[in-house]
Enzyme design. Structure first.
Site, short mmCIF file in Angstrom:
data_model
loop_
_atom_site.label_atom_id
_atom_site.label_comp_id
_atom_site.label_asym_id
_atom_site.label_seq_id
_atom_site.Cartn_x
_atom_site.Cartn_y
_atom_site.Cartn_z
N ASP A 245 0.83 -1.21 0.00
CA ASP A 245 0.00 0.00 0.00
C ASP A 245 0.86 1.26 0.00
OD1 ASP A 245 -1.99 -1.84 0.36
OD2 ASP A 245 -2.91 -0.84 2.08
N HIS A 403 3.72 -2.22 3.09
CA HIS A 403 3.74 -0.87 2.50
C HIS A 403 5.03 -0.64 1.73
CE1 HIS A 403 0.67 -0.47 5.63
NE2 HIS A 403 0.17 0.50 4.90
ZN ZN Z 1 -2.72 3.24 3.33
#
Ligand code: ZN
Length: 445
Positions: A245, A403
């Site tokens: 992400d 992430h």
């Molecule tokens: Zn996010």
């Protein structure tokens, strides 16, 4: 009241008789009429006084005297009608008793009206809170799984949700039933405190081990972190969806792509808006066979969860941009903060609305089942590695949240080892496609 009326009628009858008799005697007529009037007066006054003192207030329940409702429904008391001496005294009636609709049982509501010095008129109502909703058992891992016949099944676990009871997990009973020589079923049952029953079934299929193959698959040079050098080949049909992400970033994303390429693993990237310098990266994600997906044009919770319209614009704006960069129209998305987030609670029920809305608009959303916590508590490469590997469930579909925002070195450093752990333990790596079942958290707002 009744006794008074009878006395009255008797007195009235006597007076009437006296009156009739006096009609036939002219001499005493005047005197007798005078007496008669006096008697009548006394009688009337007594009547008024006595009825005033003896009259009782009239109380009547509005609605039924026994009310049944389902647990967690709101109870609104229908109230009572009350009058005393023809006056409405509803507001002077004391209502006592509480109904806890979260807890099934019988509750008593009493209505009391105090009058004169120490007299009370009372009524009661019974409220029955009932629970007819059965709990729900959700199995962790697959409902149908295959293991080797010499292998022991390790319970994959389950969760239980119920509208009333909290800790039903501990009360789940597991029963093993032989279906055939090479299949058995595990029957999970649980009852809530009101006797509503839930059931779930898992099928375990036993297969013969093919002696030639399995010992070789794990001959990678890398060692497992847990120091278990003698690896037992075990069957595992689990899947890992690696997801990244908040990218792309110029420093981390290219290196993640390099590792994925080396390991021949496909992953899914949930993007935020990107500048011109990153367009190459977005193209590379697609060219190297990964899934490009939408996190959102902006990640600013206040802005994006301000309204349904604001959210949908944030989603489609990036969808269009990705289409312009890559030619791909992606409908795969992940809510910033996940669909379970409470950070959006400044706008009540927005997640309830949005999770419906995005699907209606043709999108598919994916939360996660394993959190590397690399945007939260995990500060080191080892923490990221441990969070992921310990969160994986064998024979299940695992969606791993990571992430690739700028500076996230720890995830980059852990990635290779995570992939190797997965491979050594029999998982396959896949990217999310529109055929992948959606991964949905419980909505909290
Ligand atoms: Zn996010």
């Amino acid at each position: 009241m009744n006794t008074v009326s009878i006395v009255e009628i008797v007195i009235a009858a006597i007076l009437f008789l006296i009156m009739i008799l006096s009609m036939f005697n002219k001499r005493v007529r005047k005197l007798r009429v005078a007496i008669l009037v006096i008697l009548l007066d006394i009688c009337l006054l007594t009547h008024v006084g006595v009825t005033y003192i003896t009259e009782e207030p009239v109380l009547a329940l509005k609605g039924n005297s026994v009310i049944a409702l389902e647990a967690n429904e709101t109870y609104i008391d229908p109230g009572i009608q009350a009058s005393y001496h023809k006056k409405d005294v509803q507001k002077d009636v004391k209502i006592q008793g509480k109904v806890n609709t979260k807890k099934p049982g019988e509750y008593k509501i009493t209505y009391e009206y105090h009058y004169q010095k120490d007299k009370v008129k009372q009524l009661e109502r019974i409220v029955k809170v009932e629970d007819h909703v059965a709990p729900k058992i959700t199995l962790k891992g697959q409902e149908k799984l295959t293991i080797y016949e010499d292998e022991e099944y390790k319970e994959l676990g389950y969760t239980v949700e119920d509208n009333v009871d909290q800790d039903l997990e501990q009360q789940v009973k597991v029963q093993k039933n032989e279906v055939s020589k090479n299949e058995y079923e595990l029957i999970y049952t649980v009852e809530d405190s009101s006797g509503n029953e839930a059931k779930a079934v898992r099928n375990v299929i036993l297969k013969k081990r093919q002696t030639s193959q399995n010992t070789q698959t794990n001959s990678d040079q890398t060692k497992e972190e847990n120091g278990n050098s003698t690896k037992k080949p075990t069957s595992n049909s689990g899947i890992i969806y690696l997801t990244f992400d908040d990218g792309p970033s110029l420093d981390i994303t290219p290196k993640i792509l390099d590792i994925l390429k080396q390991e021949n693993v496909k992953a899914t990237f949930f993007l935020l808006n990107y500048g011109e310098s990153k367009e190459k990266l977005v193209k590379r994600i697609v060219e190297e066979g990964h899934t490009v997906a939408i996190h959102g044009y902006s990640h600013n919770y206040k802005k994006i969860y301000a309204s349904e319209q604001a959210y949908m614009q944030n989603l489609t704006k990036l969808q269009t941009k990705i289409k312009n960069t890559t030619g791909v129209t992606t409908t795969i998305t992940r809510f910033p903060g996940g669909s379970s987030n409470t950070i959006s609670s400044f706008n009540p029920k927005i997640m309830t609305k949005l999770t419906k809305k995005v699907v209606e608009e043709g999108f598919r959303y994916y939360d996660w089942t394993v959190d590397s916590n690399d945007a939260g508590g995990a500060k080191t490469r080892d923490e990221v590695y441990n969070n992921v590997t310990k969160g994986l469930i064998r024979n299940a579909k695992n969606t791993v949240l990571m992430h690739d925002f700028s500076g996230n070195q720890k995830t980059l450093d852990a990635l290779k080892a995570i992939i190797q752990y997965g491979k050594q333990n029999g998982y396959t790596f896949q990217k999310i496609t529109t055929d992948t079942p959606m991964v949905k958290h419980k909505i909290n707002n």
